[in-house]
Design a protein around this motif. Structure first.
Motif, PDB file in Angstrom:
ATOM      1  N   PHE A   1      17.840  33.166  82.808  1.00  0.00           N
ATOM      2  CA  PHE A   1      17.852  33.261  81.350  1.00  0.00           C
ATOM      3  C   PHE A   1      17.367  31.958  80.713  1.00  0.00           C
ATOM      4  O   PHE A   1      16.258  31.878  80.197  1.00  0.00           O
ATOM      5  N   ILE A   2      18.184  30.906  80.829  1.00  0.00           N
ATOM      6  CA  ILE A   2      17.839  29.644  80.143  1.00  0.00           C
ATOM      7  C   ILE A   2      16.533  29.065  80.690  1.00  0.00           C
ATOM      8  O   ILE A   2      15.647  28.671  79.931  1.00  0.00           O
ATOM      9  N   ASN A   3      16.409  29.044  82.013  1.00  0.00           N
ATOM     10  CA  ASN A   3      15.199  28.484  82.616  1.00  0.00           C
ATOM     11  C   ASN A   3      13.949  29.251  82.210  1.00  0.00           C
ATOM     12  O   ASN A   3      12.885  28.667  81.998  1.00  0.00           O
ATOM     13  N   GLN A   4      14.068  30.576  82.124  1.00  0.00           N
ATOM     14  CA  GLN A   4      12.895  31.384  81.792  1.00  0.00           C
ATOM     15  C   GLN A   4      12.529  31.257  80.320  1.00  0.00           C
ATOM     16  O   GLN A   4      11.342  31.260  79.967  1.00  0.00           O
ATOM     17  N   ILE A   5      13.559  31.114  79.449  1.00  0.00           N
ATOM     18  CA  ILE A   5      13.259  30.869  78.021  1.00  0.00           C
ATOM     19  C   ILE A   5      12.523  29.533  77.915  1.00  0.00           C
ATOM     20  O   ILE A   5      11.510  29.402  77.219  1.00  0.00           O
ATOM     21  N   GLY A   6      13.029  28.551  78.667  1.00  0.00           N
ATOM     22  CA  GLY A   6      12.383  27.230  78.701  1.00  0.00           C
ATOM     23  C   GLY A   6      10.943  27.344  79.173  1.00  0.00           C
ATOM     24  O   GLY A   6      10.038  26.728  78.607  1.00  0.00           O
ATOM     25  N   GLY A   7      10.725  28.165  80.184  1.00  0.00           N
ATOM     26  CA  GLY A   7       9.392  28.351  80.751  1.00  0.00           C
ATOM     27  C   GLY A   7       8.419  28.967  79.754  1.00  0.00           C
ATOM     28  O   GLY A   7       7.213  28.708  79.794  1.00  0.00           O
ATOM     29  N   THR A   8       8.952  29.783  78.831  1.00  0.00           N
ATOM     30  CA  THR A   8       8.094  30.412  77.824  1.00  0.00           C
ATOM     31  C   THR A   8       7.738  29.427  76.705  1.00  0.00           C
ATOM     32  O   THR A   8       6.628  29.447  76.175  1.00  0.00           O
ATOM     33  N   ILE A   9       8.707  28.552  76.377  1.00  0.00           N
ATOM     34  CA  ILE A   9       8.507  27.625  75.248  1.00  0.00           C
ATOM     35  C   ILE A   9       7.805  26.335  75.687  1.00  0.00           C
ATOM     36  O   ILE A   9       6.957  25.801  74.968  1.00  0.00           O
ATOM     37  N   GLN A  10       8.160  25.867  76.887  1.00  0.00           N
ATOM     38  CA  GLN A  10       7.719  24.543  77.372  1.00  0.00           C
ATOM     39  C   GLN A  10       6.216  24.252  77.191  1.00  0.00           C
ATOM     40  O   GLN A  10       5.864  23.153  76.750  1.00  0.00           O
TER      41      GLN A  10
ATOM     42  N   SER B   1      -0.617  30.557  77.291  1.00  0.00           N
ATOM     43  CA  SER B   1       0.738  30.316  76.785  1.00  0.00           C
ATOM     44  C   SER B   1       1.051  31.249  75.626  1.00  0.00           C
ATOM     45  O   SER B   1       2.148  31.816  75.550  1.00  0.00           O
ATOM     46  N   VAL B   2       0.071  31.421  74.729  1.00  0.00           N
ATOM     47  CA  VAL B   2       0.285  32.313  73.576  1.00  0.00           C
ATOM     48  C   VAL B   2       0.456  33.749  74.063  1.00  0.00           C
ATOM     49  O   VAL B   2       1.366  34.463  73.633  1.00  0.00           O
ATOM     50  N   LEU B   3      -0.403  34.131  75.007  1.00  0.00           N
ATOM     51  CA  LEU B   3      -0.342  35.490  75.554  1.00  0.00           C
ATOM     52  C   LEU B   3       1.041  35.764  76.161  1.00  0.00           C
ATOM     53  O   LEU B   3       1.644  36.824  75.942  1.00  0.00           O
ATOM     54  N   MET B   4       1.541  34.782  76.908  1.00  0.00           N
ATOM     55  CA  MET B   4       2.839  34.966  77.563  1.00  0.00           C
ATOM     56  C   MET B   4       3.959  35.065  76.525  1.00  0.00           C
ATOM     57  O   MET B   4       4.827  35.937  76.605  1.00  0.00           O
ATOM     58  N   ALA B   5       3.913  34.169  75.523  1.00  0.00           N
ATOM     59  CA  ALA B   5       4.961  34.181  74.490  1.00  0.00           C
ATOM     60  C   ALA B   5       4.919  35.502  73.722  1.00  0.00           C
ATOM     61  O   ALA B   5       5.969  36.120  73.482  1.00  0.00           O
ATOM     62  N   VAL B   6       3.723  35.943  73.355  1.00  0.00           N
ATOM     63  CA  VAL B   6       3.591  37.215  72.623  1.00  0.00           C
ATOM     64  C   VAL B   6       4.114  38.362  73.491  1.00  0.00           C
ATOM     65  O   VAL B   6       4.845  39.246  73.011  1.00  0.00           O
ATOM     66  N   GLY B   7       3.759  38.331  74.780  1.00  0.00           N
ATOM     67  CA  GLY B   7       4.211  39.367  75.716  1.00  0.00           C
ATOM     68  C   GLY B   7       5.723  39.421  75.784  1.00  0.00           C
ATOM     69  O   GLY B   7       6.322  40.508  75.678  1.00  0.00           O
ATOM     70  N   VAL B   8       6.351  38.273  75.937  1.00  0.00           N
ATOM     71  CA  VAL B   8       7.822  38.224  76.054  1.00  0.00           C
ATOM     72  C   VAL B   8       8.461  38.794  74.786  1.00  0.00           C
ATOM     73  O   VAL B   8       9.353  39.655  74.845  1.00  0.00           O
TER      74      VAL B   8
END
Lengths: 274, 244
Positions: free
Chosen positions: B117-126, B142-149
């Motif tokens: 949870f926390i690590n993966q949220i970090g991985g999306t924002i980092q 990075s944008v694609l991944m954030a939009v996907g999530v």
């Protein structure tokens, strides 16, 4: 006329497809075509590089958690990783949390150590199967001998030269978990993230996409996926094995499936719109 | 028995059971049933000995023999689970389950929260923390991944009605999910073929002269069975129709 023929193609008895697949696979096994690509995926390369950089004498835990059902994919991975570890003079401790893996582990280590003149007890040790993996992984953080006081033959683990100065995760340089189960998740959660032990995983092709987030966040230092991962690792260590020979058959089978999908889709488009 | 004899016997049994099980792809038959029941029986027996010799003996019996009486507590908690099969005292099993729930949750929740949870949220924002040093391709990724999530999370968010912007985001989420399922399905096909290849590779090994052509003989035997079965079944149907 054409539509009748296309309808007949779409209604083909699926047993013909099974037979064609069997012929393709058997053909490739009997007469290998050498279709191996030397293009290595980023995750396999990372796994190889990480292990390659470890200094000689480092202690590596090899967690082999697969049973005969997934052994065609995972056994070649285990063989390749064990070969790499021994060629780098690393010390290897083998553990398993899958009861069905014990005989397969014996098989791997009856072959590989001999190729590098490695000796049981001095260069590697095999620990017995342990139920409740999470409890074992948690215990190993403070004291490995709290869970593995004896090796598979009942010998005192502390007295083995391979275990010299090994007490807990602080003395472990790398964990390689090759599993047909979700064991890599447990290693990442209970050893990697919690105690900073580097973890590399080898998984079946089915599980491979699910480990992308761990790779992106560097919670996994590398990943071998299915037989392709094994073939790539064999290529990197320059020792072709079961993975390399298997890729020939798999490549042909994939071509056949792709051709069937394309043909049937074209047929459907013609029948529906033309 | 000499080792070679055992190996040859093993090859015949292995080749036979594999072919019997594969024969179901043609049609159901008694050989498939034999292999199926044998598999179930052998599997049960094998698990029984695993629990007996790899769990009960080293974890309970041997410590007790060494006067380590503390193992009685977890052993009794484990035994309490069996009482759920006896309605009158089934309440005792709650103690075992309570322990399992508490112990399991205590171990799994903190680790799961941190790792998944926390690590993966970090991985999306980092990645966005280093916008200036980012290449155009990394930025796009990075944008694609954030939009996907975000879109996939919106798809599984049921507290708001999926209309307007929420519906659009949810629809985009479906496309991301479909791409993941497509990749997973492709890998599944590859994995299944790997397993099939594994068995075929063994069948090829068993077809050697050293194994007395186990694969070929069993395969021919199966083909003869199907031909004879088809012939007699056809004859039986024809005579039945005549009698009618």
């Amino acid at each position: 006329m054409l539509k009748d023929k296309l309808n007949a193609v779409l209604k083909i008895d699926r047993r013909w497809i099974f037979l064609a697949l069997a012929v393709v696979l058997f053909g490739a096994i009997m007469h290998p075509l050498g279709l191996i690509s030397n293009k290595i995926s980023r995750d396999t390369q990372s796994a190889y590089d990480f292990m390659n950089k470890l200094p000689a004498g480092s202690f590596v835990i090899l967690s082999l958690d697969y049973d005969p059902a997934t052994s065609p994919e995972l056994n070649p991975q285990a063989m390749a990783v064990a070969r790499h570890a021994f060629s780098k003079d690393l010390r290897v401790g083998v553990v398993t949390y899958a009861a069905g893996a014990t005989a397969l582990i014996e098989k791997v280590f009856s072959v590989v150590p001999g190729e590098f003149k490695k000796e049981y007890g001095r260069d590697y040790v095999i620990f017995p199967y342990q139920p409740n993996a999470v409890a074992a992984l948690t215990q190993m953080a403070s004291d490995i001998y709290g869970i593995y006081d004896k090796d598979k033959d009942g010998k005192d683990a502390r007295s083995l030269p391979v275990m010299k100065e090994i007490k807990n995760y602080k003395n472990v340089s790398l964990v390689v978990c090759i599993a047909g189960t979700s064991m890599p998740d447990a290693w990442v959660a209970y050893a990697g993230d919690k105690y900073g032990v580097p973890v590399i995983a080898g998984v079946t092709a089915i599980s491979q996409p699910g480990y992308g987030p761990y790779l992106q966040k560097k919670q996994l230092k590398g990943l071998l996926g299915g037989m392709k991962g094994a073939a790539e690792y064999e290529y990197l260590i320059k020792t072709p094995g079961e993975g390399t020979s298997g890729m020939d058959a798999l490549s042909l089978a994939h071509v056949m499936v792709a051709a069937l999908i394309i043909v049937s889709n074209i047929a459907i488009v013609i029948l529906k719109y033309l | 028995m000499p080792d070679t004899t055992l190996l040859i016997a093993g090859a015949w049994i292995s080749a036979g059971l594999t072919i019997f099980l594969f024969s179901f792809l043609y049609k159901d038959n008694p050989f498939f049933k034999i292999a199926e029941h044998l598999y179930l029986g052998a599997g049960m027996g094998w698990w029984f000995q695993v629990y007996l010799f790899d769990v009960l003996k080293p974890k309970v019996w041997l410590p007790l023999m060494n006067h380590d009486w503390l193992v009685i507590i977890p052993a009794l908690l484990g035994l309490s689970l069996i009482t759920q099969f006896i309605p009158k005292i089934s309440w005792v099993s709650r103690y075992g389950f309570t322990f399992l729930m508490g112990y399991g949750s205590g171990l799994a929740i903190p680790a799961g929260l941190a790792t998944d949870f926390i690590n993966q949220i970090g991985g999306t924002i980092q990645p966005f923390a280093n916008l200036t040093g980012m290449s155009a391709f990394t930025f796009f990724n990075s944008v694609l991944m954030a939009v996907g999530v975000i879109c996939v999370l919106v798809y599984f968010f049921f507290s708001l009605e999926h209309t307007g912007v929420i519906k659009k985001a949810s629809n985009v989420g479906i496309y991301f999910l479909m791409i993941y399922f497509g990749a997973a399905f492709g890998n599944t096909v590859m994995a299944r073929f790997s397993l099939l290849y594994g068995r075929f590779d063994k069948l090829y090994a068993f077809s050697s002269r050293e194994n007395f052509y186990a694969t070929q003989i069993i395969l021919i035997g199966m083909v003869i069975y199907f031909i004879l079965h088809g012939f007699f079944a056809g004859k039986k149907t024809a005579s039945g129709e005549e009698a009618a």
